[in-house]
Design a protein around this motif. Structure first.
Motif, PDB file in Angstrom:
ATOM      1  N   GLU A  14      24.278   7.824 -72.059  1.00  0.00           N
ATOM      2  CA  GLU A  14      25.453   7.448 -72.843  1.00  0.00           C
ATOM      3  C   GLU A  14      26.245   8.673 -73.288  1.00  0.00           C
ATOM      4  OE1 GLU A  14      26.918   4.673 -73.193  1.00  0.00           O
ATOM      5  OE2 GLU A  14      25.373   3.529 -72.160  1.00  0.00           O
ATOM      6  N   ILE A  15      25.534   9.729 -73.653  1.00  0.00           N
ATOM      7  CA  ILE A  15      26.212  10.956 -74.080  1.00  0.00           C
ATOM      8  C   ILE A  15      27.011  11.538 -72.918  1.00  0.00           C
ATOM      9  CG2 ILE A  15      25.834  13.355 -74.768  1.00  0.00           C
ATOM     10  CD1 ILE A  15      23.485  12.277 -76.520  1.00  0.00           C
ATOM     11  N   LEU A  16      26.402  11.565 -71.740  1.00  0.00           N
ATOM     12  CA  LEU A  16      27.107  12.064 -70.555  1.00  0.00           C
ATOM     13  C   LEU A  16      28.319  11.195 -70.235  1.00  0.00           C
ATOM     14  CD1 LEU A  16      24.159  13.054 -68.197  1.00  0.00           C
ATOM     15  CD2 LEU A  16      25.894  14.592 -69.136  1.00  0.00           C
ATOM     16  N   GLU A  17      28.128   9.882 -70.302  1.00  0.00           N
ATOM     17  CA  GLU A  17      29.236   8.959 -70.018  1.00  0.00           C
ATOM     18  C   GLU A  17      30.379   9.172 -71.002  1.00  0.00           C
ATOM     19  OE1 GLU A  17      29.810   6.762 -67.513  1.00  0.00           O
ATOM     20  OE2 GLU A  17      28.112   7.874 -66.673  1.00  0.00           O
ATOM     21  N   PHE A  18      30.002   9.299 -72.257  1.00  0.00           N
ATOM     22  CA  PHE A  18      31.028   9.503 -73.285  1.00  0.00           C
ATOM     23  C   PHE A  18      31.843  10.762 -73.004  1.00  0.00           C
ATOM     24  CE2 PHE A  18      32.504  11.461 -77.188  1.00  0.00           C
ATOM     25  CZ  PHE A  18      33.279  10.443 -77.715  1.00  0.00           C
ATOM     26  N   LEU A  19      31.146  11.847 -72.674  1.00  0.00           N
ATOM     27  CA  LEU A  19      31.840  13.109 -72.416  1.00  0.00           C
ATOM     28  C   LEU A  19      32.759  13.003 -71.208  1.00  0.00           C
ATOM     29  CD1 LEU A  19      29.092  15.762 -73.177  1.00  0.00           C
ATOM     30  CD2 LEU A  19      31.299  15.537 -74.295  1.00  0.00           C
ATOM     31  N   LYS A  20      32.308  12.307 -70.191  1.00  0.00           N
ATOM     32  CA  LYS A  20      33.142  12.171 -68.996  1.00  0.00           C
ATOM     33  C   LYS A  20      34.408  11.380 -69.303  1.00  0.00           C
ATOM     34  CE  LYS A  20      29.691  12.578 -65.406  1.00  0.00           C
ATOM     35  NZ  LYS A  20      28.585  11.756 -64.873  1.00  0.00           N
ATOM     36  N   GLY A  21      34.285  10.383 -70.163  1.00  0.00           N
ATOM     37  CA  GLY A  21      35.433   9.547 -70.478  1.00  0.00           C
ATOM     38  C   GLY A  21      36.335  10.120 -71.552  1.00  0.00           C
ATOM     39  N   PHE A  22      35.902  11.170 -72.202  1.00  0.00           N
ATOM     40  CA  PHE A  22      36.656  11.717 -73.332  1.00  0.00           C
ATOM     41  C   PHE A  22      37.642  12.777 -72.849  1.00  0.00           C
ATOM     42  CE2 PHE A  22      37.509  14.158 -77.115  1.00  0.00           C
ATOM     43  CZ  PHE A  22      37.399  13.247 -78.156  1.00  0.00           C
ATOM     44  N   ASP A  23      38.888  12.614 -73.267  1.00  0.00           N
ATOM     45  CA  ASP A  23      39.914  13.564 -72.873  1.00  0.00           C
ATOM     46  C   ASP A  23      40.054  14.621 -73.965  1.00  0.00           C
ATOM     47  OD1 ASP A  23      42.057  14.828 -71.669  1.00  0.00           O
ATOM     48  OD2 ASP A  23      43.505  13.518 -72.671  1.00  0.00           O
ATOM     49  N   GLY A  24      39.342  15.711 -73.820  1.00  0.00           N
ATOM     50  CA  GLY A  24      39.383  16.748 -74.842  1.00  0.00           C
ATOM     51  C   GLY A  24      38.026  17.405 -75.004  1.00  0.00           C
ATOM     52  N   HIS A  25      37.819  17.985 -76.165  1.00  0.00           N
ATOM     53  CA  HIS A  25      36.586  18.738 -76.420  1.00  0.00           C
ATOM     54  C   HIS A  25      35.955  18.229 -77.699  1.00  0.00           C
ATOM     55  CE1 HIS A  25      39.090  21.105 -73.784  1.00  0.00           C
ATOM     56  NE2 HIS A  25      38.021  21.729 -73.366  1.00  0.00           N
ATOM     57  N   PRO A  26      35.191  17.152 -77.616  1.00  0.00           N
ATOM     58  CA  PRO A  26      34.663  16.518 -78.824  1.00  0.00           C
ATOM     59  C   PRO A  26      33.621  17.361 -79.545  1.00  0.00           C
ATOM     60  CG  PRO A  26      33.704  15.528 -76.869  1.00  0.00           C
ATOM     61  CD  PRO A  26      34.772  16.456 -76.399  1.00  0.00           C
ATOM     62  N   SER A  27      33.604  17.214 -80.846  1.00  0.00           N
ATOM     63  CA  SER A  27      32.573  17.840 -81.668  1.00  0.00           C
ATOM     64  C   SER A  27      31.326  16.963 -81.648  1.00  0.00           C
ATOM     65  CB  SER A  27      33.078  17.967 -83.106  1.00  0.00           C
ATOM     66  OG  SER A  27      33.239  16.667 -83.654  1.00  0.00           O
ATOM     67  N   VAL A  28      30.263  17.443 -82.252  1.00  0.00           N
ATOM     68  CA  VAL A  28      29.033  16.655 -82.331  1.00  0.00           C
ATOM     69  C   VAL A  28      29.301  15.310 -82.993  1.00  0.00           C
ATOM     70  CG1 VAL A  28      26.716  16.541 -83.326  1.00  0.00           C
ATOM     71  CG2 VAL A  28      27.550  18.689 -82.371  1.00  0.00           C
ATOM     72  N   ASP A  29      30.086  15.340 -84.065  1.00  0.00           N
ATOM     73  CA  ASP A  29      30.404  14.099 -84.765  1.00  0.00           C
ATOM     74  C   ASP A  29      31.194  13.130 -83.898  1.00  0.00           C
ATOM     75  OD1 ASP A  29      29.039  14.410 -87.046  1.00  0.00           O
ATOM     76  OD2 ASP A  29      30.775  14.545 -88.371  1.00  0.00           O
ATOM     77  N   ASP A  30      32.140  13.663 -83.142  1.00  0.00           N
ATOM     78  CA  ASP A  30      32.894  12.810 -82.226  1.00  0.00           C
ATOM     79  C   ASP A  30      31.948  12.113 -81.258  1.00  0.00           C
ATOM     80  OD1 ASP A  30      35.293  13.638 -83.345  1.00  0.00           O
ATOM     81  OD2 ASP A  30      35.546  15.283 -81.919  1.00  0.00           O
ATOM     82  N   VAL A  31      31.025  12.883 -80.701  1.00  0.00           N
ATOM     83  CA  VAL A  31      30.080  12.322 -79.740  1.00  0.00           C
ATOM     84  C   VAL A  31      29.214  11.273 -80.441  1.00  0.00           C
ATOM     85  CG1 VAL A  31      28.161  12.802 -78.176  1.00  0.00           C
ATOM     86  CG2 VAL A  31      30.045  14.436 -78.372  1.00  0.00           C
ATOM     87  N   TYR A  32      28.736  11.622 -81.607  1.00  0.00           N
ATOM     88  CA  TYR A  32      27.892  10.703 -82.378  1.00  0.00           C
ATOM     89  C   TYR A  32      28.607   9.380 -82.624  1.00  0.00           C
ATOM     90  CZ  TYR A  32      25.185   8.946 -86.368  1.00  0.00           C
ATOM     91  OH  TYR A  32      24.439   8.179 -87.233  1.00  0.00           O
TER      92      TYR A  32
END
Lengths: 131, 131
Positions: A14-32
Motif C-alpha cells: 500500500e505504501i508503494l502504491e500510494f507513492l506511485k499514485g502521489f504527484d509530489g514528494h509526500p512527508s511521512v504524515d502524508d503517506v500515513y
DNA sequence: AGTTTAAATAATAATAATTCTTATTAAGAA
DNA sequence: TTCTTAATAAGAATTATTATTATTTAAACT
C-alpha cells in the motif's frame, strides 16, 4: 541494493502504491494519512519503518528538505528545484548535468562518490504570484 | 542580505568566532557546547536564535544533513561531499560546476533559481578504511 | 545622569519529527 | 499443528526545534 529477499506485506504494498499514485514528494504524515484510507489500522511506526526499509532496498528515494523527510518513487536520477518560501519540490531531469558533476566528482580527494544531485533554490510560480 | 543593522552582542560575536575556528560543520549542540566555554551562562535558545539570525543576515550558512541543521562560516559558494556512512561533510569548490548548473537552471519552467549547489554522496576515507 | 523603550537573552515549557519498546499478530518452516 | 522469526500496532521515549515569559541589556531620549 539487494531486492531479492523483500517480503511484500500489505502495508508495504500500500505504501508503494500510494507513492506511485502521489504527484509530489509526500512527508511521512502524508503517506500515513493516505495509506490509512485503505489500511485503517496501520501504525505510524510501521509507516516510518517501511519507508526506511523500502528506501534501503532502493525501491523508493528519500529527500530531506528543511529538516523533514520526504519520499518519492521516481527512481530515475534527477535534480530538485526547491522553493525557499514554501518548500515545494519540483523534479528536474538533466542527464548532462549529472554527467558533468560525476566527471568533476573524481577531483574530490579521499572520497569515493557513488551518486550526485544538484539542488536549485529559488521561488516557485505560486509564491512568486503571491507577491 | 542587509548587514547594515546587525547588533553585535557578545553571544553573536562568540558564535561567529567559534564557527570561524571550527574545522567542519558543527551542529547546534556543537556550537552550544563550544560557546559555553566562554559564555558559561548562554542559553541554547539563544544559540538557536542567533544561528538563525546570522544565517538570515548572510554571515553564516546553514546546511541540512539527515534532518539536522549544521552551520558553516565558509561563505564562498561551494559544494558538499557527504559520507553516507557517518554523515561527515567535506567542502568542495568548483566554480565551473556552479556555472554549468546555473546555465541549466534557466531551463526549469516556472521557477526562478537564485542559487544552486551539488551534493556528492559517497564514502569518506575514514569509513572506507574501516571495511 | 536618570528614565523610557525596545531588543536580546535565559530558562524552560511546548511542539514536531523520529526512534524505541513491548506485546501481539502473521507467515513460513519443521 | 507447533515452533520460530519477522512484521506490526500502540504508545512511550527521545531528539531537535520553536514558543513563551520574565529578566537583562543596551540604546534613545529627556
Amino acid at each position: 541494493m539487494d531486492q531479492s529477499d523483500i517480503k511484500y506485506t500489505n502495508q508495504r504494498i500500500e505504501i508503494l502504491e500510494f507513492l506511485k499514485g502521489f504527484d509530489g514528494h509526500p512527508s511521512v504524515d502524508d503517506v500515513y494519512e493516505g495509506v490509512r484510507k485503505k489500511l485503517t489500522r496501520i501504525s505510524k511506526a510501521t509507516v516510518y519503518n517501511n519507508l526506511k526499509f523500502l528506501a534501503e532496498k532502493g525501491l523508493i528515494k528519500e529527500v530531506n528538505v528543511k529538516g523533514v523527510s520526504r519520499f518519492e518513487s521516481n527512481l530515475e536520477p534527477h535534480h530538485h528545484a526547491i522553493c525557499i518560501e514554501c518548500g515545494e519540490i519540483i523534479d528536474f531531469q538533466s542527464e548532462e548535468l549529472r554527467e558533468y558533476a560525476m566527471k568533476i566528482a573524481g577531483k574530490i580527494d579521499n572520497f569515493k562518490v557513488e551518486s550526485t544531485d544538484t539542488n536549485f533554490y529559488g521561488i516557485c510560480k505560486k509564491c512568486k504570484e503571491m507577491k
